[in-house]
Design a protein around this motif. Sequence first.
Motif, PDB file in Angstrom:
ATOM      1  N   GLU A  66      60.616  41.476 -26.246  1.00 45.49           N
ATOM      2  CA  GLU A  66      61.007  40.361 -25.369  1.00 45.49           C
ATOM      3  C   GLU A  66      59.801  39.840 -24.596  1.00 45.49           C
ATOM      4  O   GLU A  66      59.641  38.629 -24.405  1.00 45.49           O
ATOM      5  CB  GLU A  66      62.080  40.808 -24.364  1.00 45.49           C
ATOM      6  N   HIS A  67      58.955  40.750 -24.151  1.00 44.58           N
ATOM      7  CA  HIS A  67      57.742  40.404 -23.409  1.00 44.58           C
ATOM      8  C   HIS A  67      56.782  39.626 -24.319  1.00 44.58           C
ATOM      9  O   HIS A  67      56.260  38.570 -23.922  1.00 44.58           O
ATOM     10  CB  HIS A  67      57.104  41.696 -22.898  1.00 44.58           C
ATOM     11  N   LEU A  68      56.555  40.126 -25.517  1.00 49.44           N
ATOM     12  CA  LEU A  68      55.655  39.457 -26.463  1.00 49.44           C
ATOM     13  C   LEU A  68      56.155  38.069 -26.832  1.00 49.44           C
ATOM     14  O   LEU A  68      55.366  37.150 -27.036  1.00 49.44           O
ATOM     15  CB  LEU A  68      55.518  40.287 -27.742  1.00 49.44           C
ATOM     16  N   GLN A  69      57.472  37.918 -26.918  1.00 55.28           N
ATOM     17  CA  GLN A  69      58.045  36.631 -27.297  1.00 55.28           C
ATOM     18  C   GLN A  69      58.142  35.668 -26.114  1.00 55.28           C
ATOM     19  O   GLN A  69      58.459  34.499 -26.293  1.00 55.28           O
ATOM     20  CB  GLN A  69      59.421  36.840 -27.920  1.00 55.28           C
ATOM     21  N   GLY A  70      57.889  36.150 -24.912  1.00 55.52           N
ATOM     22  CA  GLY A  70      57.926  35.293 -23.737  1.00 55.52           C
ATOM     23  C   GLY A  70      59.319  35.079 -23.179  1.00 55.52           C
ATOM     24  O   GLY A  70      59.540  34.152 -22.405  1.00 55.52           O
ATOM     25  N   TYR A  71      60.275  35.935 -23.545  1.00 55.55           N
ATOM     26  CA  TYR A  71      61.652  35.796 -23.051  1.00 55.55           C
ATOM     27  C   TYR A  71      61.822  36.385 -21.655  1.00 55.55           C
ATOM     28  O   TYR A  71      62.479  35.802 -20.801  1.00 55.55           O
ATOM     29  CB  TYR A  71      62.647  36.492 -23.983  1.00 55.55           C
ATOM     30  N   THR A  72      61.269  37.566 -21.445  1.00 58.74           N
ATOM     31  CA  THR A  72      61.371  38.252 -20.157  1.00 58.74           C
ATOM     32  C   THR A  72      60.015  38.850 -19.820  1.00 58.74           C
ATOM     33  O   THR A  72      59.381  39.467 -20.676  1.00 58.74           O
ATOM     34  CB  THR A  72      62.425  39.383 -20.205  1.00 58.74           C
ATOM     35  N   PHE A  73      59.600  38.674 -18.585  1.00 62.37           N
ATOM     36  CA  PHE A  73      58.327  39.226 -18.125  1.00 62.37           C
ATOM     37  C   PHE A  73      58.613  40.603 -17.523  1.00 62.37           C
ATOM     38  O   PHE A  73      59.195  40.708 -16.446  1.00 62.37           O
ATOM     39  CB  PHE A  73      57.705  38.300 -17.080  1.00 62.37           C
ATOM     40  N   TRP A  74      58.246  41.645 -18.249  1.00 64.90           N
ATOM     41  CA  TRP A  74      58.451  43.020 -17.779  1.00 64.90           C
ATOM     42  C   TRP A  74      57.188  43.441 -17.029  1.00 64.90           C
ATOM     43  O   TRP A  74      56.109  43.496 -17.613  1.00 64.90           O
ATOM     44  CB  TRP A  74      58.774  43.943 -18.951  1.00 64.90           C
ATOM     45  N   ILE A  75      57.342  43.714 -15.742  1.00 62.56           N
ATOM     46  CA  ILE A  75      56.184  43.872 -14.865  1.00 62.56           C
ATOM     47  C   ILE A  75      55.294  45.062 -15.218  1.00 62.56           C
ATOM     48  O   ILE A  75      54.102  45.046 -14.912  1.00 62.56           O
ATOM     49  CB  ILE A  75      56.604  43.929 -13.377  1.00 62.56           C
ATOM     50  N   GLU A  76      55.834  46.088 -15.858  1.00 61.30           N
ATOM     51  CA  GLU A  76      55.019  47.257 -16.210  1.00 61.30           C
ATOM     52  C   GLU A  76      54.207  47.041 -17.488  1.00 61.30           C
ATOM     53  O   GLU A  76      53.305  47.818 -17.772  1.00 61.30           O
ATOM     54  CB  GLU A  76      55.907  48.508 -16.401  1.00 61.30           C
ATOM     55  N   LEU A  77      54.529  46.024 -18.239  1.00 58.58           N
ATOM     56  CA  LEU A  77      53.821  45.778 -19.495  1.00 58.58           C
ATOM     57  C   LEU A  77      52.600  44.899 -19.249  1.00 58.58           C
ATOM     58  O   LEU A  77      52.515  44.197 -18.249  1.00 58.58           O
ATOM     59  CB  LEU A  77      54.770  45.131 -20.506  1.00 58.58           C
ATOM     60  N   ASP A  78      51.673  44.947 -20.174  1.00 59.28           N
ATOM     61  CA  ASP A  78      50.416  44.212 -20.042  1.00 59.28           C
ATOM     62  C   ASP A  78      50.699  42.723 -19.840  1.00 59.28           C
ATOM     63  O   ASP A  78      51.329  42.076 -20.668  1.00 59.28           O
ATOM     64  CB  ASP A  78      49.584  44.429 -21.303  1.00 59.28           C
ATOM     65  N   HIS A  79      50.230  42.187 -18.730  1.00 62.87           N
ATOM     66  CA  HIS A  79      50.489  40.791 -18.389  1.00 62.87           C
ATOM     67  C   HIS A  79      49.908  39.830 -19.417  1.00 62.87           C
ATOM     68  O   HIS A  79      50.476  38.770 -19.675  1.00 62.87           O
ATOM     69  CB  HIS A  79      49.958  40.477 -16.998  1.00 62.87           C
ATOM     70  N   ASP A  80      48.767  40.195 -20.016  1.00 64.45           N
ATOM     71  CA  ASP A  80      48.152  39.328 -21.021  1.00 64.45           C
ATOM     72  C   ASP A  80      48.954  39.283 -22.321  1.00 64.45           C
ATOM     73  O   ASP A  80      48.770  38.380 -23.128  1.00 64.45           O
ATOM     74  CB  ASP A  80      46.727  39.786 -21.328  1.00 64.45           C
ATOM     75  N   ASP A  81      49.842  40.261 -22.515  1.00 65.30           N
ATOM     76  CA  ASP A  81      50.670  40.281 -23.727  1.00 65.30           C
ATOM     77  C   ASP A  81      51.876  39.359 -23.620  1.00 65.30           C
ATOM     78  O   ASP A  81      52.513  39.059 -24.628  1.00 65.30           O
ATOM     79  CB  ASP A  81      51.188  41.695 -24.005  1.00 65.30           C
ATOM     80  N   PHE A  82      52.197  38.911 -22.412  1.00 63.62           N
ATOM     81  CA  PHE A  82      53.379  38.076 -22.251  1.00 63.62           C
ATOM     82  C   PHE A  82      53.215  36.776 -23.043  1.00 63.62           C
ATOM     83  O   PHE A  82      52.245  36.045 -22.884  1.00 63.62           O
ATOM     84  CB  PHE A  82      53.638  37.747 -20.778  1.00 63.62           C
TER      85      PHE A  82
END
Length: 151
Positions: A66-82
């Motif tokens: 979801e983070h990689l696809q730009g659907y939801t920004f998960w704060i613990e995941l790498d911000h540049d991967d969003f």
Amino acid sequence: MCQTSPTQTSTMRLAPRRSVFAQGEAEALAYKWILSERYGYDVGETAIHRWVHEHWRGFLRQRWLEHLQGYTFWIELDHDDFGLLLREFQDSQLINEILWRLRNGWENLDVLNWALDEDFDMDEVVEMLEMLNINGRRLECQFANRLAQAG
């Protein structure tokens, strides 16, 4: 300093910001409640540890996608991967096939073997897998012990 494009910045503002750990904790507690209802008593920390053992990796993988696809920004995941998939692979038909497999629990070796069997361009497959870096994106579950002690 990290530079983001206007499209990426606006997508980040529109996407909900959530915590993987808070959402995972809510899922584990719901699982505990369901099992306790089924058995007729509070199953306690056993259910929490069971959820972590059986579901954490799949849960985290779905949030990561979801983070990689730009659907939801998960704060613990790498911000540049969003939104990475929107930026890097928007013209690729192959990425959807790879994502389907990752969503269904396939690992890098499974994807590579599939791509070899299907005679895909292995340079493209390897480039995508390296950019996705699935093995570098694993997070340990941080709430199980705290919930078990509180329960």
